[in-house]
Design an enzyme around this catalytic site. Structure first.
Site, PDB file in Angstrom:
ATOM      1  N   ASP A  63      44.505  41.282  38.517  1.00  0.00           N
ATOM      2  CA  ASP A  63      44.032  40.126  37.598  1.00  0.00           C
ATOM      3  C   ASP A  63      45.106  39.125  38.064  1.00  0.00           C
ATOM      4  O   ASP A  63      46.101  39.046  37.159  1.00  0.00           O
ATOM      5  CB  ASP A  63      43.855  40.351  36.055  1.00  0.00           C
ATOM      6  CG  ASP A  63      43.265  39.226  35.422  1.00  0.00           C
ATOM      7  OD1 ASP A  63      43.223  38.020  35.911  1.00  0.00           O
ATOM      8  OD2 ASP A  63      42.490  39.584  34.344  1.00  0.00           O
ATOM      9  N   HIS A  64      44.547  38.085  38.609  1.00  0.00           N
ATOM     10  CA  HIS A  64      45.738  36.932  38.787  1.00  0.00           C
ATOM     11  C   HIS A  64      45.782  36.137  37.870  1.00  0.00           C
ATOM     12  O   HIS A  64      46.482  34.963  38.038  1.00  0.00           O
ATOM     13  CB  HIS A  64      44.824  36.061  40.196  1.00  0.00           C
ATOM     14  CG  HIS A  64      45.765  35.196  41.059  1.00  0.00           C
ATOM     15  ND1 HIS A  64      47.156  35.304  40.775  1.00  0.00           N
ATOM     16  CD2 HIS A  64      45.657  34.666  42.002  1.00  0.00           C
ATOM     17  CE1 HIS A  64      47.877  34.754  41.766  1.00  0.00           C
ATOM     18  NE2 HIS A  64      47.033  34.146  42.614  1.00  0.00           N
ATOM     19  N   ARG A  65      44.980  36.098  36.747  1.00  0.00           N
ATOM     20  CA  ARG A  65      45.482  35.328  35.498  1.00  0.00           C
ATOM     21  C   ARG A  65      46.705  36.074  34.832  1.00  0.00           C
ATOM     22  O   ARG A  65      47.317  35.318  34.340  1.00  0.00           O
ATOM     23  CB  ARG A  65      44.408  35.489  34.426  1.00  0.00           C
ATOM     24  CG  ARG A  65      43.055  34.918  34.949  1.00  0.00           C
ATOM     25  CD  ARG A  65      41.930  35.274  33.690  1.00  0.00           C
ATOM     26  NE  ARG A  65      41.712  36.567  33.876  1.00  0.00           N
ATOM     27  CZ  ARG A  65      40.845  37.195  32.893  1.00  0.00           C
ATOM     28  NH1 ARG A  65      40.051  36.518  32.172  1.00  0.00           N
ATOM     29  NH2 ARG A  65      40.553  38.558  32.971  1.00  0.00           N
TER      30      ARG A  65
END
Length: 515
Positions: free
Chosen positions: A487-489
């Site tokens: 998850d790039h967040r």
């Protein structure tokens, strides 16, 4: 009065997946109150009488059994409840000796050959008027057939899996007294649960042509929500669920309708309208076969779609040298052959993942609003392929178990999964998931993150390759492809690369797990 969970067979600790009412709501008799979901069926608990909801004793995610209190209902003023319009009555019941009546499938619209997915009673049971007898499931909705009057169940005429149509006999029922049985000249109206939630009246309906039947059928929603969506002309396939496991609840449908995005052209993404899903008569081009999706695949479809759309996925690929580890695995299996324990490479992978997660705690976490929940336990899920679809059993506290214990537990869970006997708690609480295609093939892929987790490791089949560490001298090594989706967040590319590199180093020399 206290409304309790009725007799639901041998099921215990069944999760509440949706609460359909709020304190202060007025309900009519048989309006659905909460939705439960066992590993075999979804069921609504109806109101036993008209009245006003005083308080609710459960929430989504709670587990209940027969007799558990769901809510408190004030039945003193039943006139305040919205009356329910019955579905047209079935053919007049045929009376047998001693007041025995054949209960038949009522008018269910244009549906024919609808499967029976659950039978709620057995011969000898005593039922009250409007108690559900069997549950049917068409491609558009799940519906209960209730008892037309109080009495004793004499005989079941159907079983799970049978297909029925309007007028099919499902049970024979003996009335408690002759006066309770509806006379043949005026049969009792049989209603099909659930009714439309009353909140639907506050939302303007949209154009019915917005509904795509295929995506509507695949949506993960209860019967009451499906009924509301049809009244409003909303395609459930375009609604994002906020309930447990991504289930679409009543509030999601109402919010979607109020947002104005239910128009046939669709609001789209970034202001770009989405075209409706193409409808093609495939039979015009050649022979076809239509097979219904299994219930597990329907649920998986909704979850995967939500996860892919809502999580910004990035995948980092790497390779691990498992030459020595594979030799050790083969030797270990020879030593434990008489014990009947077979260790797969996945057992070593789970052990190495735990050590890597301890080094990189943000991968063993969940995003909760603007906060990151870092978990101090390591429950590792592994994707298991079954005839019914993909399920993810969980090895709890895998960091505290040895490779042999992990291998044995994996074998037991996989056997339960293939037999459709996994319990809900055996698939919950995972902190990180491994999806292995090692026994099938492939090189690299992009596994979809299993929300609310923030990362997933994909494993493909190992292969012998010539590898050089200095650019001159090459040697044949057994290499394992790794695919880490994150998850790039929460995780950036550099952290993902370090995670994969450390994980590969542990697999190359598992002694590093001890360091």
């Amino acid at each position: 009065m206290e409304v309790r969970v009725p007799d639901i067979g041998d099921f215990k600790d069944v999760p509440v997946i949706e609460v359909l009412v709020r304190p202060g709501d007025s309900v009519a008799a048989e309006d659905p109150l909460v939705t439960l979901e066992s590993d075999k069926a979804t069921m609504d608990v109806p109101a036993p009488a008209a009245g006003t909801v005083e308080s609710i004793r459960v929430k989504a995610g709670d587990k209940v059994s027969e007799g558990s209190v769901l809510l408190v209902l004030d039945a003193a003023t039943p006139a305040a409840a919205t009356p329910k319009a019955p579905v047209s009555a079935p053919p007049a019941p045929a009376h047998g000796p001693a007041g025995v009546v054949e209960v038949k499938v009522p008018d269910i619209g244009d549906f024919k050959d609808v499967p029976v997915i659950e039978i709620m009673v057995k011969p000898g049971d005593t039922v009250a008027a409007e108690d559900p007898l069997v549950t049917l499931e068409s491609d558009k909705a799940t519906m209960d057939v209730p008892a037309p009057f109080s009495g004793d169940v004499r005989e079941l005429r159907v079983k799970v899996g049978d297909k029925v149509s309007e007028g099919s006999v499902i049970v024979t029922l003996a009335a408690e007294t002759a006066a309770q049985a509806a006379p043949a000249s005026a049969p009792a109206a049989v209603t099909v649960a659930p009714t439309v939630p009353r909140a639907a009246a506050t939302v303007a309906p949209t154009t019915p042509s917005a509904v795509d039947e295929k995506s509507f059928a695949l949506a993960y929603a209860g019967p009451g929500v499906r009924k509301l969506a049809r009244e409003l002309g909303i395609d459930l396939g375009r609604v994002t669920g906020s309930g447990n496991h991504g289930r679409i609840v009543k509030e999601d449908v109402e919010a979607f309708a109020k947002s104005g995005t239910a128009a046939p052209s669709g609001a789209g993404i970034g202001g770009i309208d989405l075209l409706p899903w193409p409808h093609v008569d495939f039979a015009k081009f050649g022979p076809i076969e239509t097979k219904p999706l299994s219930r597990i695949k329907k649920i998986s479809a909704a979850n995967l779609h939500r996860n892919w759309v809502m999580i910004p996925h990035v995948t980092n690929h790497d390779d691990a040298d498992i030459t020595e580890l594979e030799a050790f695995r083969v030797e270990l299996n020879k030593e434990n052959d008489k014990r009947g324990i077979r260790v797969s490479m996945l057992a070593f992978i789970i052990k190495a993942v735990c050590a890597t997660l301890a080094r990189f705690p943000e991968f063993n976490a969940s995003l909760d609003g603007d906060s990151l929940v870092l978990k101090k336990y390591y429950h590792i899920g592994f994707a298991a392929d079954t005839p019914q679809g993909l399920v993810v059993p969980v090895i709890r506290d895998a960091d505290r178990k040895g490779v042999l214990a992990i291998a044995q537990e994996m074998s037991e869970l996989a056997a339960l999964a293939r037999g459709g006997k996994l319990k809900a708690e055996q698939m919950q609480g995972g902190t990180f998931t491994i999806s292995s295609l090692g026994g099938i093939g492939g090189t690299y892929f992009t596994p979809i993150i299993n929300a609310p987790e923030v990362a997933i490791m994909g494993i493909c089949r190992s292969a012998w390759r010539q590898v050089s560490s200095d650019g001159r001298n090459a040697a044949w090594r057994l290499m394992l492809p790794l695919s880490l989706s994150y998850d790039h967040r929460v995780i950036d590319g550099a952290s993902a690369a370090r995670f994969n590199s450390h994980f590969a180093a542990l697999l190359s020399d598992l002694r590093r797990v001890l360091v």
